[in-house]
Write an enzyme that holds these catalytic residues in place. Structure first.
Site, PDB file in Angstrom:
ATOM      1  N   SER A 137      39.593  34.611  46.104  1.00  0.00           N
ATOM      2  CA  SER A 137      38.372  34.832  47.078  1.00  0.00           C
ATOM      3  C   SER A 137      39.053  35.402  48.288  1.00  0.00           C
ATOM      4  CB  SER A 137      37.746  33.568  47.108  1.00  0.00           C
ATOM      5  OG  SER A 137      37.041  33.505  48.473  1.00  0.00           O
ATOM      6  N   TYR A 150      36.854  24.591  48.256  1.00  0.00           N
ATOM      7  CA  TYR A 150      37.056  25.928  47.614  1.00  0.00           C
ATOM      8  C   TYR A 150      38.080  26.783  48.073  1.00  0.00           C
ATOM      9  CZ  TYR A 150      34.766  30.563  46.256  1.00  0.00           C
ATOM     10  OH  TYR A 150      34.511  31.531  45.771  1.00  0.00           O
TER      11      TYR A 150
HETATM   12  P1  NAD Z   1      28.070  32.637  39.943  1.00  0.00           P
HETATM   13  O1  NAD Z   1      27.669  31.184  40.443  1.00  0.00           O
HETATM   14  O2  NAD Z   1      26.765  33.565  39.772  1.00  0.00           O
HETATM   15  O3  NAD Z   1      28.657  32.863  38.500  1.00  0.00           O
HETATM   16  C1  NAD Z   1      29.869  31.667  38.132  1.00  0.00           C
HETATM   17  C2  NAD Z   1      29.673  31.500  36.704  1.00  0.00           C
HETATM   18  O4  NAD Z   1      30.588  30.498  36.688  1.00  0.00           O
HETATM   19  C3  NAD Z   1      28.370  31.112  36.367  1.00  0.00           C
HETATM   20  O5  NAD Z   1      27.843  31.656  35.092  1.00  0.00           O
HETATM   21  C4  NAD Z   1      28.615  29.604  35.768  1.00  0.00           C
HETATM   22  O6  NAD Z   1      27.859  29.188  34.674  1.00  0.00           O
HETATM   23  C5  NAD Z   1      30.029  29.607  35.360  1.00  0.00           C
HETATM   24  N1  NAD Z   1      30.665  28.327  35.240  1.00  0.00           N
HETATM   25  C6  NAD Z   1      30.556  27.464  36.518  1.00  0.00           C
HETATM   26  N2  NAD Z   1      31.256  26.258  36.139  1.00  0.00           N
HETATM   27  C7  NAD Z   1      31.621  26.633  34.788  1.00  0.00           C
HETATM   28  C8  NAD Z   1      32.638  25.910  34.081  1.00  0.00           C
HETATM   29  N3  NAD Z   1      33.126  24.693  34.276  1.00  0.00           N
HETATM   30  N4  NAD Z   1      33.209  26.492  32.883  1.00  0.00           N
HETATM   31  C9  NAD Z   1      32.850  27.867  32.487  1.00  0.00           C
HETATM   32  N5  NAD Z   1      31.997  28.612  33.401  1.00  0.00           N
HETATM   33  C10 NAD Z   1      31.556  27.899  34.337  1.00  0.00           C
HETATM   34  O7  NAD Z   1      28.846  33.178  41.085  1.00  0.00           O
HETATM   35  P2  NAD Z   1      29.858  34.592  41.137  1.00  0.00           P
HETATM   36  O8  NAD Z   1      29.929  35.264  42.462  1.00  0.00           O
HETATM   37  O9  NAD Z   1      29.604  35.633  39.805  1.00  0.00           O
HETATM   38  O10 NAD Z   1      31.230  33.868  40.786  1.00  0.00           O
HETATM   39  C11 NAD Z   1      32.045  34.378  40.030  1.00  0.00           C
HETATM   40  C12 NAD Z   1      33.572  34.032  40.628  1.00  0.00           C
HETATM   41  O11 NAD Z   1      33.806  35.010  42.022  1.00  0.00           O
HETATM   42  C13 NAD Z   1      33.904  32.568  40.919  1.00  0.00           C
HETATM   43  O12 NAD Z   1      35.310  32.308  40.602  1.00  0.00           O
HETATM   44  C14 NAD Z   1      33.628  32.599  42.413  1.00  0.00           C
HETATM   45  O13 NAD Z   1      34.210  31.360  43.036  1.00  0.00           O
HETATM   46  C15 NAD Z   1      34.160  33.871  42.983  1.00  0.00           C
HETATM   47  N6  NAD Z   1      33.966  34.424  44.044  1.00  0.00           N
HETATM   48  C16 NAD Z   1      32.533  34.637  44.538  1.00  0.00           C
HETATM   49  C17 NAD Z   1      32.104  35.158  45.773  1.00  0.00           C
HETATM   50  C18 NAD Z   1      30.628  35.376  46.055  1.00  0.00           C
HETATM   51  O14 NAD Z   1      30.599  35.602  47.164  1.00  0.00           O
HETATM   52  N7  NAD Z   1      29.752  35.509  45.206  1.00  0.00           N
HETATM   53  C19 NAD Z   1      33.147  35.438  46.723  1.00  0.00           C
HETATM   54  C20 NAD Z   1      34.356  35.465  46.493  1.00  0.00           C
HETATM   55  C21 NAD Z   1      34.837  34.898  44.936  1.00  0.00           C
END
Ligand code: NAD
Length: 258
Positions: A137, A150
């Site tokens: 991130s 986080y």
């Molecule tokens: P999201 O919440 O839509 O997707 C996260 C996914 O991870 C979901 O499908 C959820 O069911 C799954 N998940 C959660 N806990 C889990 C577990 N214990 N085992 C397996 N799967 C699990 O959000 P996203 O934005 O798609 O997140 C994807 C990645 O990107 C994450 O690592 C998040 O930290 C990172 N990220 C997101 C953002 C943002 O702004 N959306 C920014 C920086 C980084």
């Protein structure tokens, strides 16, 4: 020809959000995709739609990883790519954060990424080499108040990425990390999870908010992160390993006084 023809890639947290877009793009580019998540109904539906295999995988549980590897190998014979995408976010000031909450985030974001590397890298090596892409991130590169747990786990993912890249290079495995800024998924736009909510209106509000913060003037889209994951998984990045890639619309470029 697809950029991932002949590849077998496991993507965690792939039932929705960035992982879903990565699964869709990788399948379009010719990969056999293993969609892994704890959201079984959504994951199964997506896998069916894109011709992938779904497996239930809680990334913090080592036994689940063994099952996922077995399912992938029985479906496709091998694994040569992993995207550690699953992650969770909790908002709290550090002094208000209960230890349980801190450990829950560590278990998914940090332990999950470690277990992915530990359980899948030997398979990738046995397949003759491949790639691991970890999802960190922009909070892996800088601080952000109210998301201390986080940010700590995302900083840790960069450490894991660098060490894994050094240790696994001789086994022909490249390991890189993505550092997204704010991206329009349920994590930043919870209205997507509310059937009565208006995710489109929320997206407009987010574009307006990030328009003031981010040089490129909007929140990012999960499809844009998927394209970075494709670059880091395919041959276009063949001489790159151990690096963080910021994808944030320029947010971290500097401080704005305008
Ligand atoms: P999201 O919440 O839509 O997707 C996260 C996914 O991870 C979901 O499908 C959820 O069911 C799954 N998940 C959660 N806990 C889990 C577990 N214990 N085992 C397996 N799967 C699990 O959000 P996203 O934005 O798609 O997140 C994807 C990645 O990107 C994450 O690592 C998040 O930290 C990172 N990220 C997101 C953002 C943002 O702004 N959306 C920014 C920086 C980084």
């Amino acid at each position: 020809m697809g950029k991932l023809d002949g590849r077998v890639v496991l993507i965690t947290g792939a039932a929705r959000g960035q992982g879903e877009q990565e699964a869709r793009l990788f399948a379009e580019e010719g990969a056999e995709v293993v969609v892994a998540d704890v959201l079984d109904d959504q994951g199964e539906t997506l896998a069916k739609e894109i011709g992938a295999r779904y497996v239930h995988l809680d990334v913090g549980q080592e036994a689940d990883w063994h099952t996922a590897v077995a399912v992938a190998k029985s479906a496709y014979g091998r694994i040569d790519g992993l995207v550690n995408n699953a992650g969770i976010l909790r908002f709290n000031a550090l002094l208000d954060t209960p230890l349980d909450e801190f450990m829950q985030v560590v278990q998914v974001n940090q332990v999950g990424c470690f277990l992915g590397i530990k359980c899948v890298a030997p398979e990738i090596a046995a397949a003759g080499g491949g790639t691991i892409v970890n999802t960190a991130s922009y909070t892996a590169m800088t601080g952000m108040a109210a998301v201390g747990t986080y940010a700590a786990t995302k900083h840790a993912i960069l450490g894991l990425t660098r060490v894994a890249a050094m240790e696994l290079a001789r086994r022909r495995i490249r390991v890189n990390a993505m550092c997204p800024g704010a991206i329009d998924t349920a994590m930043s736009n919870p209205a997507q999870l509310d059937p009565g909510g208006n995710a489109e209106d929320m997206l407009k509000a987010l574009d307006e908010l990030y328009g003031k913060l981010v040089p490129l003037g909007r929140i990012g889209r999960p499809e844009e992160v998927a394209r970075l994951a494709l670059f880091l998984t395919g041959e276009d990045s063949s001489y790159i390993t151990g690096q963080p890639f910021v994808i944030d619309g320029g947010w971290l470029a500097g401080v704005s006084v305008l």
